[in-house]
Design an enzyme around this catalytic site. Structure first.
Site, PDB file in Angstrom:
ATOM      1  N   GLU A  81     -19.903 -23.794 -93.271  1.00 40.47           N
ATOM      2  CA  GLU A  81     -19.723 -23.717 -91.821  1.00 40.47           C
ATOM      3  C   GLU A  81     -19.694 -25.120 -91.247  1.00 40.47           C
ATOM      4  O   GLU A  81     -20.569 -25.931 -91.563  1.00 40.47           O
ATOM      5  CB  GLU A  81     -20.901 -22.995 -91.139  1.00 40.47           C
ATOM      6  CG  GLU A  81     -20.918 -21.511 -91.316  1.00 40.47           C
ATOM      7  CD  GLU A  81     -22.051 -20.849 -90.537  1.00 40.47           C
ATOM      8  OE1 GLU A  81     -22.517 -21.412 -89.533  1.00 40.47           O
ATOM      9  OE2 GLU A  81     -22.454 -19.754 -90.949  1.00 40.47           O
TER      10      GLU A  81
HETATM   11  C1  NOJ Z   1     -24.718 -20.459 -87.918  1.00 39.36           C
HETATM   12  C2  NOJ Z   1     -24.475 -18.990 -88.114  1.00 39.36           C
HETATM   13  O1  NOJ Z   1     -24.487 -18.724 -89.484  1.00 39.36           O
HETATM   14  C3  NOJ Z   1     -23.170 -18.497 -87.507  1.00 39.36           C
HETATM   15  O2  NOJ Z   1     -23.139 -17.113 -87.579  1.00 39.36           O
HETATM   16  C4  NOJ Z   1     -23.004 -19.005 -86.101  1.00 39.36           C
HETATM   17  O3  NOJ Z   1     -21.813 -18.534 -85.525  1.00 39.36           O
HETATM   18  C5  NOJ Z   1     -23.033 -20.522 -86.133  1.00 39.36           C
HETATM   19  N1  NOJ Z   1     -24.328 -20.951 -86.638  1.00 39.36           N
HETATM   20  C6  NOJ Z   1     -22.817 -21.168 -84.773  1.00 39.36           C
HETATM   21  O4  NOJ Z   1     -23.934 -20.962 -83.979  1.00 39.36           O
END
Ligand code: NOJ
Length: 555
Positions: free
Chosen positions: A411
């Protein structure tokens, strides 16, 4: 309001600190752009998660998750939004794969909803074949389009039944229940899925779910709840890794990792030993809490020391941080084939003593304060400042602390607030991706073993307690329209160029990308504005409201 946010407001000081030149790998590099490309085979993609995107919350035999129930309680989510429909990804995954194909993604990261497969959480109760079919179709279509699925088994949506019967992650029985669920996923999907992530960001599940209560299941067990939940999550992760290792690996030849979220913590005063230690503590209490047991066999020494000392000062006979037996330690150690890293932002850290006594919490156990530099760009979520250099430092920290593991960035991305005007010309997101991906490239040159990058996220989606008010997507989703149409933001074009060049080939070319990416977004903006006016009108009419046009094109 989260503690982090409160701290941010309280301590938003102008910090006159200069770059930390202590670390070799950043010497003279902060702020300078590195032109170069990624190794051949580097994997590019984007992600999302089941509860945030699928919708179809009560369709085709799916059971309730703790998020379904939590979001339906008044006052828990911004504007009382729920993800009942969200992006309707359950119905629109084919369209979404077309978008991914056009961007030439190598992988797509998504999660499997546990209660869609086991509606009551437990295998013995009932397996929902319709849920299995949905994921089968999704996986097959990804593969047909040469997109590798990276699959998360737990992105926070615990079956509600397991919470009600056992207290969810407060209870050790979750270890076996989760293992049963994972084992079924390996059995049914493992012939085609080769990248498994057991848990996504367990820090949030533990701290926000069981300590602050901002997330489902909303418990506020200060100073104990998060540690207990994390303890069971780590054991569950290890068990699932062993299950794969002993029962599936030789046949399926896949990899099992975990995805940890971590902000970078930089000492406010790099000449002050107490700040340096506080910053290290910040990262250890964040990522180290999970990574150290998994790579080295036990909790970080600093967590054991701080929580142990504070528990003793409170008069407790044992530490609030649970203890692993020596057998458990060796069982847990080494259970990671690759490490997923979720990273968004950085904090400055300074030392602060919180006397123990009443009111101990995960946050006060750390004896530190988080600060931000108000000059850092802050386009969307209140907690998310763009500090690209922190990414490189975090990646290098992982390399040195955990023996240079194989890393997938699972991410990374930035949001915009919906209160601002709808704008598909997302300049700041292009800048964010450019700078963060460039820092990742520098980290690769430092010798960090990064194999892939996942932009967060493919679509605008339900952003947990913030509802739909924060948009992380490369694609804008019109949530007011029943069909949830997707519109590309300019960053789609920009990211596409990074992917097709496999990095940043040369200055001249890279500098043309932004212009090219924004060429079409103003006309897309007009299209979107017209479509939104129509869907706003339609939804008002459906609600029996008078026919008026919005003055501002606000979302
Ligand atoms: C981490 C989380 O895993 C994800 O679901 C979320 O959208 C992002 N942070 C952004 O806050």
């Amino acid at each position: 309001m989260s503690l982090q946010r409160m701290l941010k407001l309280l301590y938003a000081l102008v910090l006159c600190v200069s770059a930390n030149e202590d670390f070799d790998w950043t010497k003279n590099e902060r702020g300078s752009f590195y032109y170069g490309t990624f190794p051949t085979g580097f994997s590019w993609g984007a992600g999302g998660s089941a509860y945030q995107t699928e919708g179809a919350w009560d369709k085709d035999g799916k059971g309730m998750s703790i998020w379904d129930v939590f979001a339906h309680k008044k006052g828990k989510i911004f504007l009382n939004d729920t993800a009942d429909h969200s992006c309707e990804g359950y119905y629109k995954f084919k369209d979404d794969i077309t978008l991914m194909k056009d961007m030439k993604f190598n992988h797509y990261r998504f999660s499997i909803s546990w209660p869609r497969i086991f509606p009551n959480g437990i295998k013995a109760d009932h397996i929902n074949e319709k849920g299995i079919k949905y994921y089968d179709d999704l996986i097959n279509m990804l593969l047909d389009n040469n997109i590798t699925p990276i699959v998360t088994l737990y992105h926070w949506d615990l079956p509600q039944v397991l919470h009600e019967k056992y207290g969810g992650w407060q209870n050790a029985s979750m270890v076996n229940y989760f293992n049963d669920f994972a084992n079924l996923c390996f059995e049914r999907f493992g012939d085609r899925v080769k990248y498994w992530i057991t848990f996504n960001n367990p820090w949030s599940s533990a701290v926000e779910g069981y300590e602050t209560g901002e997330h489902a299941p909303g418990l506020k067990l200060k100073g104990t709840g998060a540690y207990k939940a994390a303890h069971h999550i780590i054991k569950a992760h290890a068990k699932v890794w062993h299950t794969y290792d002993t029962q599936w690996r030789s046949k399926q030849k896949g990899l099992v990792g975990i995805s940890l979220l971590a902000d970078w913590g930089e000492p406010v005063d790099i000449t002050n030993q107490r700040d340096i230690e506080a910053a290290e503590r910040y990262v250890q209490f964040y990522m180290g809490w999970f990574a150290t047991p998994i790579f080295n066999g036990d909790y970080p020494q600093v967590m054991k020391d701080y929580i142990g000392r504070k528990s003793a000062q409170q008069g407790l006979g044992t530490s609030r941080l649970p203890v692993f037996s020596s057998q458990e330690k060796s069982y847990i150690k080494g259970t990671c084939d690759f490490l997923g890293i979720g990273h968004f932002t950085t904090r400055y850290i300074t030392q602060k003593n919180y006397p123990s006594g009443r009111g101990n919490s995960y946050f006060t156990d750390r004896d530190l304060v988080e600060l931000v530099d108000p000059r850092w760009p802050d386009p969307g979520s209140e907690w998310l400042y763009s500090v690209p250099w922190g990414f490189r430092r975090l990646l290098n920290f992982v390399k040195t602390q955990y023996g240079n593991p194989m890393i997938y960035v699972t991410e990374n991305g930035v949001s915009e607030k919906v209160q601002r005007c709808t704008d598909l010309c997302d300049e700041w997101r292009m800048q964010y991706f450019k700078d963060y991906i460039n820092e990742m490239l520098k980290a690769l040159k430092d010798g960090v073993n990064v194999k892939g990058y996942t932009a967060w996220s493919l679509l605008d989606k339900f952003e947990w307690d913030e509802g739909f008010s924060e948009r992380f997507g490369l694609f804008y989703v019109d949530f007011l329209n029943k069909n949830k149409p997707r519109y590309p933001k300019a960053s789609v074009q920009y990211y596409k160029r990074i992917i097709s060049s496999n990095g940043f080939p040369n200055q001249r070319e890279v500098e043309s990308w932004r212009r090219k990416a924004t060429e079409t977004c103003s006309s897309s903006n007009q299209l979107l504005a017209a479509a939104r006016r129509k869907s706003q009108q339609d939804s008002k009419e459906q609600a029996g409201m008078p026919k008026v046009w919005p003055v501002h094109d606000e979302v």
